[in-house]
Design an enzyme around this catalytic site. Structure first.
Site, PDB file in Angstrom:
ATOM      1  N   HIS A 131       0.835  -1.197   0.000  1.00  0.00           N
ATOM      2  CA  HIS A 131       0.000   0.000   0.000  1.00  0.00           C
ATOM      3  C   HIS A 131       0.871   1.248   0.000  1.00  0.00           C
ATOM      4  CE1 HIS A 131      -3.211  -2.601   2.118  1.00  0.00           C
ATOM      5  NE2 HIS A 131      -3.753  -2.214   0.982  1.00  0.00           N
ATOM      6  N   CYS A 166      -3.025   0.385   9.847  1.00  0.00           N
ATOM      7  CA  CYS A 166      -4.094  -0.527   9.423  1.00  0.00           C
ATOM      8  C   CYS A 166      -5.047  -0.904  10.554  1.00  0.00           C
ATOM      9  CB  CYS A 166      -3.531  -1.845   8.892  1.00  0.00           C
ATOM     10  SG  CYS A 166      -1.942  -1.762   8.167  1.00  0.00           S
TER      11      CYS A 166
HETATM   12  C1  CIR Z   1      -3.922  -7.754   3.396  1.00  0.00           C
HETATM   13  O1  CIR Z   1      -3.077  -8.271   2.647  1.00  0.00           O
HETATM   14  O2  CIR Z   1      -4.901  -7.171   2.956  1.00  0.00           O
HETATM   15  C2  CIR Z   1      -3.694  -7.837   4.889  1.00  0.00           C
HETATM   16  N1  CIR Z   1      -3.093  -9.072   5.224  1.00  0.00           N
HETATM   17  C3  CIR Z   1      -2.837  -6.682   5.363  1.00  0.00           C
HETATM   18  C4  CIR Z   1      -3.510  -5.359   5.187  1.00  0.00           C
HETATM   19  C5  CIR Z   1      -2.698  -4.248   5.725  1.00  0.00           C
HETATM   20  N2  CIR Z   1      -3.423  -3.033   5.624  1.00  0.00           N
HETATM   21  C6  CIR Z   1      -2.862  -1.844   5.471  1.00  0.00           C
HETATM   22  O3  CIR Z   1      -1.660  -1.740   5.277  1.00  0.00           O
HETATM   23  N3  CIR Z   1      -3.663  -0.804   5.436  1.00  0.00           N
END
Ligand code: CIR
Length: 257
Positions: free
Chosen positions: A165, A252
Site C-alpha cells: 500500500h 491498518c
Molecule cells: C492484506 O493483505 O490485505 C492484509 N493481510 C494486510 C492489510 C494491511 N493493511 C494496510 O496496510 N492498510
C-alpha cells in the site's frame, strides 16, 4: 482538530488465514491479541474513545479496519477493498460508523480502494494506485473527497515490488513532515513536504501514525526512532511482530477521527 474516536477490531482466532506475502511464519494469536491490547491502550492514552468491533472469523484480515473506510471529522466514505476476500469486511464497519455519520458515500463496482492507499496530510489526500486500488476507485474517491471539500492527488506505486500500500512506505506526521522510504524520496507529488527518510533495512517502520500529540511507531527500528526523537516528536514504540507477519502495520489497525 484532535482525534476523539477510534474504531478497532481484534484479530480473530484464524488471523493466520489472512493474506500475506511475508515469509516470517504464522502469527501467534495470543501474542497478536496482547499487541492489539497494547495498541488500543496507546490510542486511549492519546485521548481517543475506542469502539471495539467483535472479532470476525469470516474475515481473517478484518483486524485491518483501515482498509474499509476513510473517516474524517466531517464525513466518512465506505471503501471497496481490492482483495475479494476482504470486501465483506466493510458492512460491519459502516454500520458502526453510522452512529457518527448518518450519510456515508461509497466506492462502487468495479472501483476498488484500500484505505492503506490513502494518506491524509492536513486536509489533502494522497491516493495510491496499487495492486489493491484501481484507477476507477481512485477517481471515484477523489470526487467523493471533493464533495467533502478535500483536495487529493494520485501517487502511482504500481511499479514497486515491495509496497503493498501507499502507507507501507510513507506516513504524514504533521508540521509538514512526511516519513518516506526511498521510493518516495524524490517523488514530485511529495515535494511540498519535509522528508524524514526511512532506511531500507527499517522500511517497516515507515508505517507509523501521528495521533494527537504523539507518534505511534513500531518498536525495533532504532535509527528511525532516533530521527523522530531528534525532531522532538513524542514517540510511543509498540511491538508489532505478529501484525507484520500478515503485512499489517500501525495505521491498518484503526480508523481514527
Ligand atoms: C492484506 O493483505 O490485505 C492484509 N493481510 C494486510 C492489510 C494491511 N493493511 C494496510 O496496510 N492498510
Amino acid at each position: 482538530m484532535p482525534y476523539t474516536h477510534a474504531l478497532v477490531r481484534p484479530p480473530a482466532s484464524n488471523f493466520a488465514d489472512g493474506l500475506t506475502s511475508s515469509d516470517e511464519g504464522a502469527p501467534d494469536i495470543a501474542l497478536a491479541l496482547e499487541q492489539h491490547r497494547a495498541y488500543c491502550q496507546a490510542i486511549e492514552e492519546c485521548g481517543l474513545e475506542i469502539t471495539d468491533l467483535p472479532a470476525d472469523p469470516l474475515h481473517p484480515d478484518g483486524t485491518f479496519v483501515e482498509d474499509t473506510a476513510i473517516v474524517m471529522a466531517h464525513g466518512a466514505i465506505a471503501l471497496r477493498p481490492g482483495a475479494p476476500s476482504r470486501v465483506g469486511e466493510v458492512d460491519s464497519v459502516v454500520a458502526a460508523l453510522r452512529r457518527h455519520f448518518p450519510d456515508i458515500a461509497q466506492i462502487f463496482v468495479p472501483g476498488t480502494v484500500d484505505g492503506g492507499d490513502v494518506c491524509e496530510a492536513d486536509g489533502h489526500f494522497l491516493i495510491g494506485l496499487s495492486s489493491r486500488t484501481n484507477e476507477l476507485g481512485a477517481r471515484q474517491l477523489a470526487r467523493l473527497l471533493g464533495d467533502l471539500q478535500c483536495t487529493s492527488s494520485i501517487v502511482d506505486i504500481r511499479g514497486s515490488e515491495t509496497l503493498l500500500h501507499l502507507k507501507s512506505g510513507l506516513a504524514y506526521l504533521g508540521n509538514g513532515c512526511m516519513a518516506v522510504t526511498a521510493e518516495f524520496a524524490r517523488d514530485p507529488a511529495l515535494s511540498r513536504y519535509e522528508k524524514i527518510p526511512v532506511r531500507a533495512e527499517e522500511r517497516y517502520a515507515a508505517n507509523c501514525i501521528r495521533v494527537n500529540d504523539r507518534v505511534l511507531v513500531a518498536a525495533g527500528y532504532p535509527k528511525f526512532i532516533d530521527m523522530l526523537v531528534a525532531r522532538r516528536f513524542n514517540i510511543v514504540p509498540l511491538e508489532m511482530s505478529e501484525f507484520r507477519k500478515m503485512d499489517g502495520g500501525l495505521s491498518c489497525l484503526s480508523l481514527r477521527f
